[in-house]
Design an enzyme around this catalytic site. Sequence first.
Site, PDB file in Angstrom:
ATOM      1  N   ARG A   1       1.642   9.311  -0.528  1.00 59.39           N
ATOM      2  CA  ARG A   1       2.005  10.394   0.396  1.00 59.39           C
ATOM      3  C   ARG A   1       2.228  11.698  -0.359  1.00 59.39           C
ATOM      4  O   ARG A   1       2.360  12.757   0.261  1.00 59.39           O
ATOM      5  CB  ARG A   1       3.292  10.028   1.145  1.00 59.39           C
ATOM      6  CG  ARG A   1       3.157   8.838   2.075  1.00 59.39           C
ATOM      7  CD  ARG A   1       4.470   8.540   2.769  1.00 59.39           C
ATOM      8  NE  ARG A   1       4.370   7.380   3.648  1.00 59.39           N
ATOM      9  CZ  ARG A   1       5.372   6.901   4.371  1.00 59.39           C
ATOM     10  NH1 ARG A   1       6.557   7.500   4.319  1.00 59.39           N
ATOM     11  NH2 ARG A   1       5.205   5.840   5.136  1.00 59.39           N
TER      12      ARG A   1
ATOM     13  N   GLU B   1       6.434   0.030  -5.073  1.00 52.33           N
ATOM     14  CA  GLU B   1       5.226   0.429  -4.363  1.00 52.33           C
ATOM     15  C   GLU B   1       5.278   1.952  -4.266  1.00 52.33           C
ATOM     16  O   GLU B   1       6.061   2.502  -3.493  1.00 52.33           O
ATOM     17  CB  GLU B   1       5.172  -0.199  -2.972  1.00 52.33           C
ATOM     18  CG  GLU B   1       3.978   0.247  -2.140  1.00 52.33           C
ATOM     19  CD  GLU B   1       4.083  -0.198  -0.684  1.00 52.33           C
ATOM     20  OE1 GLU B   1       3.669   0.591   0.208  1.00 52.33           O
ATOM     21  OE2 GLU B   1       4.577  -1.313  -0.428  1.00 52.33           O
TER      22      GLU B   1
ATOM     23  N   LYS C   1       0.949  -6.726   5.271  1.00 50.74           N
ATOM     24  CA  LYS C   1       2.131  -5.944   5.589  1.00 50.74           C
ATOM     25  C   LYS C   1       2.331  -5.977   7.103  1.00 50.74           C
ATOM     26  O   LYS C   1       1.357  -5.929   7.865  1.00 50.74           O
ATOM     27  CB  LYS C   1       1.908  -4.505   5.110  1.00 50.74           C
ATOM     28  CG  LYS C   1       3.037  -3.527   5.372  1.00 50.74           C
ATOM     29  CD  LYS C   1       2.655  -2.174   4.751  1.00 50.74           C
ATOM     30  CE  LYS C   1       3.721  -1.131   4.987  1.00 50.74           C
ATOM     31  NZ  LYS C   1       3.381   0.152   4.327  1.00 50.74           N
TER      32      LYS C   1
ATOM     33  N   THR D   1       0.444   3.331   1.066  1.00 48.44           N
ATOM     34  CA  THR D   1      -0.136   4.376   1.916  1.00 48.44           C
ATOM     35  C   THR D   1      -1.519   4.774   1.403  1.00 48.44           C
ATOM     36  O   THR D   1      -1.869   5.951   1.323  1.00 48.44           O
ATOM     37  CB  THR D   1       0.788   5.606   2.009  1.00 48.44           C
ATOM     38  OG1 THR D   1       2.144   5.175   2.116  1.00 48.44           O
ATOM     39  CG2 THR D   1       0.463   6.434   3.251  1.00 48.44           C
TER      40      THR D   1
END
Length: 319
Positions: A47, A43, A131, A71
């Site tokens: 960021r 994953e 998640k 993210t």
Amino acid sequence: MSYSDVVKRIYDLGILPVIAIEDADKAVPLAKALCEGGLPAAEITFRTACAKEAIIRIREALPDMLVGAGTVLTEQQVDDALDAGVEFIVTPGFNPQIVKYAQSKGAVIMPGTATPGEMEQAMAMGIDVVKFFPAEQNGGLAKLKAVSAPYSKLRFIPTGGINAQNLTSYIRFNKILACGGTWMVKKDLIDAGNWDEIRRLTHEAVRSMLGLEFAHMGINCQSEDEALKASELIKTLFGFDFAVGNSSVFTADRNIEICKTPKYGRLGHIAIATNSIERAAAFFKARGVELLDESTIPSGMVYFKDEICGFGVHLVQKK
């Protein structure tokens, strides 16, 4: 890849490495280290500025690797992720706008949730995998077990504070699809290009997740009378009591199974226990091991097709 295929692959792997890459040149060697360690998945988080480029390079170099984007906070990032070729998208929190947008693009999205309210909103949008973030800071496995009880069809990817020490306790909970983590892909290791250590930590994580342990050895006999005589002899020699079952006699605290009639394996069999027989079966199949009959997996047992020194080998689900 369909939604169900993505979910199945994530489940089989059991661990989802969560990676922040600051140098796209490191993306492919990092991905190769993960694959060689036994985790062909990543994953890649948005960021960093080079996330899209890193994903593109990994997808080109390792097309069989499962790659997702994490993210993801904006619609533009959804577009960038899909343009790069990701197979799933993960968000840190639950943003209905982003979820709807990703769904409108046909993306597999697994939004972040921390509360029952967010979980119910996700379910209302047709999502059955979320998640759970930040996992440890949000009450850990105890909270997850408590809040998940009413949601029988919802499965979770806990992320945040998962490490080599608590991985096994999480992974054995049947509502966990996989655990997300960074402990095998820490920033200092990536920055230093220490692929050997990343490979070692990945291999260690996979072995810990599978929890492979010797369970028992089976010895083939040709009849019940022969099995009973062997059990009596073992008791006489070593003082091991035995218990007679329908098809076998168990001795040495059930570490030895004396089969009344031959089971698979010319001489007998070796049983290896695992935390997850489905994940273990997938792990060995990915390494070229053929299974004898996969239909036995739901019952908690499956044999390898090939013997080892005359002994069959089978996996058995830990209780």
